[in-house]
Scaffold this motif. Structure first.
Motif, short mmCIF file in Angstrom:
data_model
loop_
_atom_site.label_atom_id
_atom_site.label_comp_id
_atom_site.label_asym_id
_atom_site.label_seq_id
_atom_site.Cartn_x
_atom_site.Cartn_y
_atom_site.Cartn_z
N SER A 1 0.81 -1.20 -0.01
CA SER A 1 -0.06 -0.01 -0.03
C SER A 1 0.80 1.04 0.13
CB SER A 1 -0.88 -0.04 1.16
OG SER A 1 -0.25 -0.09 2.42
N ASP A 2 2.28 1.23 0.23
CA ASP A 2 2.91 2.31 0.35
C ASP A 2 3.88 2.47 -0.93
OD1 ASP A 2 4.80 0.30 0.65
OD2 ASP A 2 6.07 1.12 2.10
N ALA A 3 3.51 1.49 -1.93
CA ALA A 3 4.24 1.59 -3.21
C ALA A 3 4.07 2.77 -3.83
CB ALA A 3 3.95 0.25 -3.89
N TYR A 4 4.99 3.46 -4.49
CA TYR A 4 4.72 4.50 -5.55
C TYR A 4 5.35 4.33 -6.74
CZ TYR A 4 8.55 6.76 -3.48
OH TYR A 4 10.13 7.12 -2.92
N PHE A 5 5.00 5.00 -7.97
CA PHE A 5 5.72 4.55 -9.18
C PHE A 5 6.13 5.84 -9.83
CE2 PHE A 5 2.82 1.10 -7.85
CZ PHE A 5 3.66 0.11 -8.13
N SER A 6 7.25 6.05 -10.32
CA SER A 6 7.69 7.44 -11.14
C SER A 6 8.45 7.29 -12.29
CB SER A 6 8.31 8.32 -10.38
OG SER A 6 8.72 9.41 -10.57
N ILE A 7 8.16 7.63 -13.23
CA ILE A 7 8.65 7.83 -14.57
C ILE A 7 9.81 8.74 -14.54
CG2 ILE A 7 9.08 7.74 -17.22
CD1 ILE A 7 6.23 6.54 -16.92
N ARG A 8 10.79 8.64 -13.80
CA ARG A 8 11.53 9.91 -13.24
C ARG A 8 12.80 10.49 -14.33
NH1 ARG A 8 12.28 11.02 -7.98
NH2 ARG A 8 10.15 9.83 -7.39
N GLU A 9 12.78 9.71 -15.55
CA GLU A 9 13.92 10.03 -16.41
C GLU A 9 13.63 11.53 -16.77
OE1 GLU A 9 13.62 5.67 -16.57
OE2 GLU A 9 12.12 7.26 -16.22
N VAL A 10 12.45 12.20 -17.02
CA VAL A 10 12.24 13.38 -17.48
C VAL A 10 12.97 14.59 -16.56
CG1 VAL A 10 10.03 13.78 -16.50
CG2 VAL A 10 10.53 15.01 -18.39
N SER A 11 13.12 14.17 -15.24
CA SER A 11 13.43 15.00 -14.35
C SER A 11 15.30 15.37 -14.51
CB SER A 11 13.18 14.56 -12.70
OG SER A 11 11.62 14.55 -12.63
N ILE A 12 15.61 14.33 -15.09
CA ILE A 12 17.29 14.49 -15.32
C ILE A 12 17.66 14.79 -16.58
CG2 ILE A 12 17.66 13.04 -13.08
CD1 ILE A 12 18.13 10.84 -15.28
N GLY A 13 16.54 15.11 -17.54
CA GLY A 13 16.92 15.76 -18.97
C GLY A 13 17.00 14.55 -20.00
N MET A 14 16.12 13.39 -19.61
CA MET A 14 16.29 12.65 -20.62
C MET A 14 14.78 11.67 -20.93
SD MET A 14 18.26 9.09 -18.88
CE MET A 14 17.85 7.83 -20.04
N ALA A 15 14.66 11.00 -21.78
CA ALA A 15 13.59 10.02 -22.21
C ALA A 15 13.82 8.87 -21.61
CB ALA A 15 12.99 10.13 -23.59
N ALA A 16 12.81 8.20 -21.01
CA ALA A 16 13.02 6.91 -20.68
C ALA A 16 13.27 5.99 -21.71
CB ALA A 16 11.80 6.19 -19.89
N ASP A 17 14.28 5.09 -21.84
CA ASP A 17 14.59 4.35 -22.95
C ASP A 17 14.78 2.85 -22.72
OD1 ASP A 17 16.96 4.39 -21.27
OD2 ASP A 17 18.13 5.67 -22.87
N LEU A 18 14.55 2.42 -21.48
CA LEU A 18 14.67 0.86 -21.19
C LEU A 18 13.28 0.05 -21.41
CD1 LEU A 18 17.49 1.09 -18.47
CD2 LEU A 18 17.67 1.23 -20.99
N GLY A 19 12.17 0.46 -21.87
CA GLY A 19 11.08 -0.40 -21.98
C GLY A 19 9.85 0.27 -21.40
N THR A 20 9.83 1.30 -20.49
CA THR A 20 8.66 1.97 -19.97
C THR A 20 7.72 2.52 -21.04
OG1 THR A 20 9.52 2.36 -17.76
CG2 THR A 20 7.64 3.57 -18.47
N LEU A 21 8.13 3.33 -21.89
CA LEU A 21 7.57 3.96 -23.07
C LEU A 21 6.98 2.86 -24.20
CD1 LEU A 21 9.47 7.16 -23.52
CD2 LEU A 21 7.74 6.66 -21.66
N GLN A 22 7.56 1.82 -24.10
CA GLN A 22 6.95 0.82 -25.04
C GLN A 22 5.97 -0.35 -24.56
OE1 GLN A 22 10.47 1.75 -24.60
NE2 GLN A 22 10.02 3.03 -26.45
#
Length: 322
Positions: free
Chosen positions: A185-206
């Protein structure tokens, strides 16, 4: 405790016992010894730990708790090697993957990533002076990291991710390659790559758009990097179960893995292969694929065993390893 230490501990228990062991104690020791001996083949990893909590079930644990399971190059290599081994492991029928310590994963190890990028940009190797050569090197590096998580998706053994606390960046890439996702119940998920100036590239966006079926939400999360809580993640289909604690989440995942492992591995692995193929192909192609797949697999003894068990209302049969 690694497998070798556990075996020594079990031998020590028998040697120092002050009384004869009862039958249940002997059976427990035998099961533990068998599990420990079985997982010695997976004992050479530094940043992941593999145990066998039940017959035909493996538990793969990200094991850099001091770094909140941030993924460095060694960890990527070990995940890839581990799931290649699991794919060829006839005894394994289902896998649970979790994280040790305070969170599932803080994502990519930024220090390690900066070292990799610095080696590309400031390398004194003449072949790295040209932008095309640097670009080729970076692409090669990304391919290696992608292959790590793709090995989970390609493995015919169903994989259940058990997430607690943070699942950030590369952690999301990892769990989207799994078949089933549970969370505390305390879990959280974040596509955090945009915060460090890049697009996620290891599978999330696909993979994530095919999992949740909500393009608007995926884009919101990917554009902002905001946290997605467990309740909302379940509502949108990222996870299929929420548990009160990390321990309960892992227990629930292992119970599910045991249930899957009790089924025919011919049927279960064929189902995963078909689901993956049909997800990426047309309905017509998926149906034709199953014609070819089952023209072989329906000749398995598993079909006769399973149908006989159902027809006669007997207990589930024992299936051969595959």
């Amino acid at each position: 405790m690694n497998s070798i230490k556990l075996i020594k501990s079990l031998i020590g228990q028998v040697a120092t016992a002050s009384r004869p062991l009862t039958s249940p104690e002997v059976q427990l020791l035998r099961r533990n010894y068998s599990a420990a001996a079985y997982t010695t083949r997976y004992a050479d990893y530094d940043h992941i730990q593999v145990t066998a909590p039940h017959d035909h079930v493996l538990h793969v644990e990200l094991n850099r708790p001091e770094k909140r399971n941030a993924l460095n190059r060694d960890m990527f290599r070990e995940i890839h090697a581990c799931f290649q081994e699991i794919a060829n492991d006839k005894q394994c029928r289902a896998v649970v993957i979790s994280g040790s310590g305070s969170m599932f994963s803080a994502g990519i190890d930024y220090t390690d990533m900066m070292e990799m990028m610095t080696s590309v940009v400031s390398s004194d190797q003449p072949q790295r002076d040209d932008i095309a050569a640097r670009a080729k090197f970076i692409r090669h590096m990304i391919v290696l990291l992608q292959n790590s998580f793709s090995s989970i998706a390609k493995c015919h053994k169903p994989t259940i991710a058990a997430v607690h606390s943070g699942c950030i960046g590369a952690g999301v890439d990892l769990i989207t390659a799994a078949d089933i996702r549970y969370a505390s119940s305390d879990a959280y998920f974040s596509i955090r790559e945009v915060s460090i100036g890049m697009a996620a590239d290891l599978g999330t966006l696909q993979r994530l758009p095919k999992i949740v079926g909500n393009d608007s939400l995926v884009r919101e999360l990917a554009f902002t990097g905001r946290d997605l809580g467990a309740k909302e993640a379940k509502e949108f289909g990222l996870i299929s179960g929420v548990f009160g604690s990390s321990e309960n989440t892992i227990e629930g995942a292992i119970d599910l893995a045991r249930s899957i492992a009790s089924r025919s591995p011919v049927a279960v692995q064929g189902t995963k292969v078909s689901l993956n193929y049909s997800r990426d192909h047309s309905e017509k192609d998926g149906l034709e694929f199953m014609q070819i797949w089952n023209m072989c697999m329906l000749q398995s003894e598993d079909l006769i065993k399973a149908t006989t068990s159902v027809a006669t209302k007997q207990e589930a049969p024992e299936f051969a390893d595959l």
